[in-house]
Structures are given as C-alpha cells and as structure tokens.
Write a protein that holds these residues in place. Structure first.
Motif, short mmCIF file in Angstrom:
data_model
loop_
_atom_site.label_atom_id
_atom_site.label_comp_id
_atom_site.label_asym_id
_atom_site.label_seq_id
_atom_site.Cartn_x
_atom_site.Cartn_y
_atom_site.Cartn_z
N LYS A 150 49.57 52.80 35.47
CA LYS A 150 50.38 51.93 36.32
C LYS A 150 49.72 51.76 37.69
O LYS A 150 49.68 50.64 38.24
N ARG A 151 49.18 52.84 38.24
CA ARG A 151 48.53 52.77 39.55
C ARG A 151 47.35 51.82 39.53
O ARG A 151 47.20 50.97 40.41
N ARG A 152 46.53 51.92 38.49
CA ARG A 152 45.34 51.08 38.41
C ARG A 152 45.69 49.62 38.14
O ARG A 152 45.06 48.71 38.68
N VAL A 153 46.70 49.39 37.33
CA VAL A 153 47.14 48.01 37.07
C VAL A 153 47.65 47.38 38.35
O VAL A 153 47.30 46.24 38.69
N ASP A 154 48.49 48.09 39.09
CA ASP A 154 49.01 47.57 40.36
C ASP A 154 47.86 47.29 41.33
O ASP A 154 47.86 46.28 42.05
N GLU A 155 46.89 48.17 41.34
CA GLU A 155 45.75 48.04 42.25
C GLU A 155 44.95 46.77 41.97
O GLU A 155 44.61 46.01 42.89
N VAL A 156 44.64 46.53 40.70
CA VAL A 156 43.82 45.35 40.39
C VAL A 156 44.64 44.05 40.47
O VAL A 156 44.09 43.00 40.80
N LEU A 157 45.94 44.13 40.20
CA LEU A 157 46.78 42.94 40.37
C LEU A 157 46.85 42.55 41.84
O LEU A 157 46.85 41.36 42.18
N ASP A 158 46.88 43.54 42.73
CA ASP A 158 46.81 43.24 44.16
C ASP A 158 45.45 42.66 44.50
O ASP A 158 45.35 41.72 45.31
N LEU A 159 44.40 43.19 43.90
CA LEU A 159 43.05 42.72 44.17
C LEU A 159 42.89 41.24 43.83
O LEU A 159 42.27 40.48 44.58
N VAL A 160 43.46 40.81 42.70
CA VAL A 160 43.32 39.42 42.28
C VAL A 160 44.51 38.57 42.73
O VAL A 160 44.64 37.41 42.34
N ARG A 161 45.40 39.18 43.53
CA ARG A 161 46.56 38.47 44.09
C ARG A 161 47.46 37.89 43.01
O ARG A 161 47.85 36.72 43.05
N MET A 162 47.80 38.74 42.04
CA MET A 162 48.65 38.31 40.92
C MET A 162 49.85 39.23 40.72
O MET A 162 50.53 39.13 39.72
N GLY A 212 45.02 27.54 35.02
CA GLY A 212 43.72 28.00 34.57
C GLY A 212 43.11 29.02 35.51
O GLY A 212 42.54 30.03 35.10
N GLY A 213 43.23 28.78 36.83
CA GLY A 213 42.69 29.71 37.80
C GLY A 213 43.39 31.06 37.77
O GLY A 213 42.77 32.11 37.92
N GLN A 214 44.71 31.03 37.55
CA GLN A 214 45.47 32.28 37.45
C GLN A 214 45.10 33.05 36.20
O GLN A 214 44.97 34.29 36.23
N GLN A 215 44.88 32.35 35.09
CA GLN A 215 44.45 33.02 33.87
C GLN A 215 43.08 33.67 34.06
O GLN A 215 42.83 34.78 33.55
N GLN A 216 42.20 32.99 34.79
CA GLN A 216 40.87 33.55 35.06
C GLN A 216 40.99 34.84 35.87
O GLN A 216 40.29 35.82 35.62
N ARG A 217 41.91 34.86 36.83
CA ARG A 217 42.11 36.07 37.64
C ARG A 217 42.64 37.22 36.79
O ARG A 217 42.25 38.38 36.99
N VAL A 218 43.52 36.91 35.85
CA VAL A 218 44.05 37.95 34.96
C VAL A 218 42.93 38.53 34.10
O VAL A 218 42.83 39.75 33.91
N ALA A 219 42.07 37.66 33.57
CA ALA A 219 40.95 38.13 32.75
C ALA A 219 40.03 39.04 33.57
O ALA A 219 39.55 40.07 33.07
N LEU A 220 39.79 38.68 34.83
CA LEU A 220 38.97 39.52 35.70
C LEU A 220 39.67 40.85 35.99
O LEU A 220 39.03 41.91 35.99
#
Length: 351
Positions: free
Chosen positions: A111-123, A136-144
């Motif tokens: 959970k900590r790592r998921v929250d961290e990367v979601l903040d990183l990609v602003r999602m 499309g841009g939001q999907q690209q951020r999720v993939a990253l």
C-alpha cells in the motif's frame, strides 16, 4: 541505480542481421534514447536488454553482473509496450498493485509503494477508476506507475506516446522525464520521433540498418553530427556537396554549387558534404559578413512565431533546394533574395 553495458551484441533472424556488434554504455539513472527509422534495430535492442530475445553474439551486463542468459524476471527489467496493457476489470490502484502482489510484497509495504507512485504520477485522486474511465495520457501514467512500483533495475519504454494525439504527446514528454528522474530509474526509451528524443533525453543513440551511427547528448547530435545520415535524421538540415579548395588553421574554403563557402573545422578528404540547419540560414537585404549567396525564394509558410522558406540556389541545371527558418517571421514575395550564414554554423561531413 543500475548501469547497463552491451559488449558487441548482435542479433540475427536467419540471414537477416537485425543488430550488428553493438556496444553501448548506459549510466545509472540515465534517460537514454534509442532513435532511428523503422527497421533500424532499436526495438530489437530494447528486447535484448529486457531478456525477451537472446543475442546471437555478445554479452549484456547490469552493473557488472552478466545477465545475458538470465530471463526477464531475474534481471528485474520492466518493459512498457506501446499498448498500455492495463487490466480493464481492475481499478487504477489494483493495476499498480498487481506486480507487487505477484512478487508477494507484504500488504502494508504494498500500500505504501502504491500510494507513493500514484503521487509520483499525480493519479492518487483517480485511484478507484477503471481504465476505460481515463484519458490516454492518464492510462499512460498508470502504466508507468505500475512499472515503477516494483523498483525495476531498469525501465524499458517502447514508443510509449505513439497512441496519443499530437497535443497530448507534447504534454506527456516532460511528464515522462519528470517521472523517470523522480523515480531514479535507469530508463531506455525507443522512439522514431526526433523531437521527442531531443526534448527529454540525457543521451541518444542513433541506429541505422542494425548499426550504431552515433551516441551523444541531444545538443551534440544536433550541432555536431558525424555523418550526413545523422544530420538529416536528427532535425531538418540542408545537405550541400562540395570540394575543399583551401585549408588553413582550422578554416576551410569549400567550392559548392552555391559558390565558395567558408567553414570552421577539418576535413580528411577533398570531397565533403556540408550540413547547414535551416535556422542558421538568414534572409538578408544585401551581402553580409561570412557566407552569402543569392537564392530564389519559392514559397514561405507562416508558422506564427516563425516562418519557413523554401528556396532554390545555384545554376538552374543543378539547382539545390534549401530550407530556411526565420524567427521572428520574415514575409517576402517570391523572387531573388540574399542568404547568409556564419562559418561556425557550417558542419563539414565526409562525403
């Protein structure tokens, strides 16, 4: 951070040589681009680094560790393809968490790592949405985010912006650089889009027909290409054949169909090709310092902040088409004009 070393790596498909004895050094944390036309070997090279293909010859090292014979999971190399490959029945959070679950990361750390990367990609605020509810841009951020969440040794991106429209591609360029640099990943990025590479890469490798043509920073490739192929592929340029008539203390005088052109530099042989970028050709009212010659203005395209000109220069039987860019715009009717450029702007290449 993982550095990547390729030592004389080749890949053959039957009699076809997709990649020929390629050696590269990619620094840890670097955003490194593989650039070239279709069929040049860049995607093959990316798959070799990922472990999705085995090299016909050569060795691949991650921070000094020989990974040539290791599968993808043992290399911890994560690849993002052109299609985002998001699970349609999962939310954003579930998609990002998936790789961590496969690796059996503890729930709290997951959970900590998921929250961290979601903040990183602003999602983070869209974490409960499904992929079909995203742009499309939001999907690209999720993939990253999904790729970065597993802390990969290297992140491999295969034309990640190819499915986006032109405006969104522009917006995502800086976002991808920000995400990769913030995550501290060594990133290898494949594209055929020169502007994409020039705008966000730390360094770029240009390939042609499975061979490495040049490696350098965007500025080095643009201003000091080592061949007419690199000069013509990385941005627009005017390529003008010529013959060296005089050499003196790093200065050259070259005979061309446009007349005598001065250039700074050296030339091994007498037959050369001159590369002059369109923005270095200036339309003037009369003769100017440095190189100058007459040309016929064929047409002008107004681009807002600049204007692009198509010109014809030299004798009519062997006239050379030139392109010039003026910023701010210069709007003139078709007819004879004067062009000038500085000797330092003329790049001398082997013929």
């Amino acid at each position: 951070m993982t550095d990547i070393s390729l030592q004389a790596v080749s890949r053959h498909f039957g009699k076809t040589v997709a990649l020929d004895a390629t050696s590269l050094q990619i620094a840890g944390g670097e955003l490194f681009f593989l650039l070239g036309p279709s069929g040049c070997g860049k995607s093959t090279l990316l798959r070799l680094i990922a472990g999705l293909l085995e090299p016909t010859a050569g060795r691949i090292f991650f921070s000094g560790r020989d990974v040539t014979d290791l599968p993808t999971d043992q290399r911890n190399a994560v690849m993002c393809f052109q299609s985002y490959a998001l699970w349609p029945h999962m939310t954003v959070r579930q998609n990002v968490s998936f790789g961590l679950e496969v690796r059996k990361v503890a729930p709290g750390e997951r959970k900590r790592r998921v929250d961290e990367v979601l903040d990183l990609v602003r999602m983070r605020e869209l974490a409960d949405r499904k992929p079909n509810e995203l742009s499309g841009g939001q999907q690209q951020r999720v993939a990253l985010a999904r790729a970065v969440a597993v802390s990969p040794a290297c992140l491999l991106l295969d034309e990640p912006l190819s499915n986006l429209d032109a405006q969104l591609r522009l917006e995502m360029r800086s976002e991808i650089r920000r995400i990769c640099k913030s995550a501290g990943c060594t990133t290898v990025y494949v594209t055929h889009d020169q502007k994409e590479a020039l705008s966000i890469a730390d360094r770029i490798a240009v390939l042609k027909d499975g061979r490495l043509m040049q490696v350098g920073t965007p500025a080095e490739l643009y201003h000091r290409p080592v061949s007419s192929f690199v000069a013509g592929f990385v941005g627009q340029t005017n390529l003008i054949p010529g013959t060296v008539r005089h050499r003196s203390a790093g200065k050259l005088i070259i005979e061309t169909k446009l007349g005598m052109i001065q250039a700074d530099g050296i030339a091994r042989g007498d037959e050369v090709i001159l590369s002059i970028r369109p923005e270095h050709l200036r339309l003037t009212e009369g003769p100017a310092a440095g190189n100058h010659f007459a040309a016929k203005l064929v047409e002008t395209t107004f681009l807002g902040e600049s204007s692009e000109h198509v010109l014809s220069a030299g004798e009519s039987a062997g006239a050379i088409e030139l392109k010039a860019v003026s910023s701010p715009p210069v709007l003139l009717p078709p007819g004879m004009v004067q062009l000038s450029c500085d000797p330092a702007s003329v790049v001398v290449l082997e013929a």
